[in-house]
Design an enzyme around this catalytic site. Structure first.
Site, short mmCIF file in Angstrom:
data_model
loop_
_atom_site.label_atom_id
_atom_site.label_comp_id
_atom_site.label_asym_id
_atom_site.label_seq_id
_atom_site.Cartn_x
_atom_site.Cartn_y
_atom_site.Cartn_z
N ASP A 81 54.20 10.60 52.20
CA ASP A 81 54.79 11.94 52.06
C ASP A 81 55.53 12.13 50.73
O ASP A 81 55.95 11.18 50.08
CB ASP A 81 55.73 12.23 53.23
CG ASP A 81 56.86 11.21 53.35
OD1 ASP A 81 56.60 9.99 53.19
OD2 ASP A 81 58.01 11.61 53.61
N GLU A 138 58.35 9.45 55.69
CA GLU A 138 59.42 8.47 55.41
C GLU A 138 60.68 9.17 54.94
O GLU A 138 61.78 8.73 55.23
CB GLU A 138 58.95 7.46 54.35
CG GLU A 138 59.88 6.28 54.14
CD GLU A 138 61.10 6.58 53.29
OE1 GLU A 138 62.19 6.04 53.59
OE2 GLU A 138 60.99 7.37 52.33
#
Length: 387
Positions: A81, A138
């Site tokens: 991400d 994350e």
């Protein structure tokens, strides 16, 4: 630098994957394009199994070695991400998505693990099974925990798990690691003070929440300076202060403050939560107001396991010539959840002299790709050597 020749050959291809991901950043669990790209590549490589939708948008690939007499199963994890930052690099492949940017190098992590997966699928020069784990969210979403809660470790019988993060300011392609507590627990607090608002010219008729909250901001700093044992690490930072009125002549009814707590042990974490409540409710009562304290526990302390850390350092030294001792990091990392489920280790890889992560001018250094891919591959080949 003694990296695998195959990764020097693949570097341009891996770089192209990385830059494509960089150009199309996706935040938290919305990694639909990235996840689809990862799954497509893993299938092209000939992975024995490719599964999507683990942890919402996570992807898992399984690669079996030439033999499986060891019965070992090792997990390798990369995060996918991006961050809600407006990119200011000026790169030809800069983000095409306004307000989103790969400012932490997860594009590089994903591309390097794809490169390692391609090599391992080609060679299969190991005795056991590799599970490559591509994780969303994350950056604040706890994607590692969501994948674990989806049965990641048990479903594929993962026995050990390893992770990597690029590190600006560390020499390019070098490695650093430490056993035990490594990255901090990351907690948040949100406190609303309420008093009695009124006219700024008549403060005696009010319970002034601005003064009350200001006292609390200062007092919260004594948690680190006067409550915590000086040999322990703790950070208490107030990062937001908002009044319910923006007028120049109004004493507000409410003031809200927010902030973060970083600790390296459960003892300090408990102390911080306890003292934030006591300090804020106590000060509020002293001034005749109230404090509504919300304390949210986020990522736990990330703890590297001793044996796996020693092994990861040995592998890094075989790739880069040496492996340094890493400092404690007060930032958070949700790989902590995976290390709570299985033994493993997390290592830092040098990104060279670049902007720091989470900066709008940061960019992953593609010249680090061969070193990172080689570390992933050697983790597998050295931990599960072929007969």
């Amino acid at each position: 630098m003694p990296v695998k020749n195959r990764f020097a050959e693949l570097q341009d291809e891996i770089t192209a994957w990385r830059r494509d991901i960089h150009e199309n950043p996706e935040i938290l669990f919305e990694t639909h394009r990235t996840s689809a790209l990862v799954a497509e590549k893993l299938q092209e490589f000939g992975c024995d199994e490719v599964v999507t939708g683990i942890g919402r948008t996570g992807v898992v690939g399984v690669i079996k070695g030439k033999a499986d007499t060891s019965g070992k199963v090792i997990g390798l994890r990369a995060d996918m991400d991006a961050l809600p930052i407006h990119e200011q690099t000026g790169l030809d492949y800069a983000s095409k998505t306004p307000g989103a940017m790969h400012a932490c190098g997860h594009d590089g992590h994903t591309a390097m693990l794809l490169g390692a997966a391609k090599y391992l699928s080609e060679t299969r020069n190991f005795d056991g099974t590799v599970v490559v784990i591509f994780q969303p969210a994350e950056e604040g979403g706890g994607g590692a925990k969501v994948m674990c809660d989806d049965g990641l470790m048990d479903r594929w019988g993962v026995q050990e798990v390893y992770g990597l993060h690029n590190w600006p300011g560390q020499p390019l392609g070098t490695f650093a690691i430490r056993p035990g507590s490594f990255f901090a627990a990351t907690d948040q607090f949100d406190i609303t003070f309420e008093g009695r608002g009124g006219h700024a010219a008549k403060p005696h008729e009010t319970v002034d929440t601005t003064v009350l909250a200001a006292q609390a901001v200062l007092a919260l700093q004594t948690i680190a300076s006067r409550n915590a044992d000086p040999v322990h690490q703790i950070v208490v930072s107030v990062t937001s202060f908002e009044t319910s009125s923006k007028a120049f002549n109004v004493i507000p009814q409410k003031v809200q403050i927010k902030g973060t707590v970083r600790t390296m042990s459960g003892e300090m974490r408990d102390l911080a939560e306890k003292r934030i409540n006591e300090v804020c409710t106590g000060i509020a009562a002293t001034f005749g107001g109230t404090a509504d304290v919300t304390y949210h526990r986020g990522y736990p302390v990330m703890v590297n396991h001793e044996e796996q850390t020693e092994f990861a350092a040995k592998v890094a030294a075989s790739v880069a010539g040496s492996c340094e001792d890493a400092p404690l990091v007060m930032g958070g990392e949700d790989f902590a959840f995976m290390l709570e489920e299985r033994p493993g280790a997390y290592i830092l890889m040098g990104n060279g002299d670049t902007a720091m992560v989470h900066h709008p001018e940061y960019n992953f250094n593609d010249d680090a790709i061969p070193a990172g891919c080689s570390w992933w591959a050697e983790i597998v080949e050295q931990r599960m050597p072929a007969a």
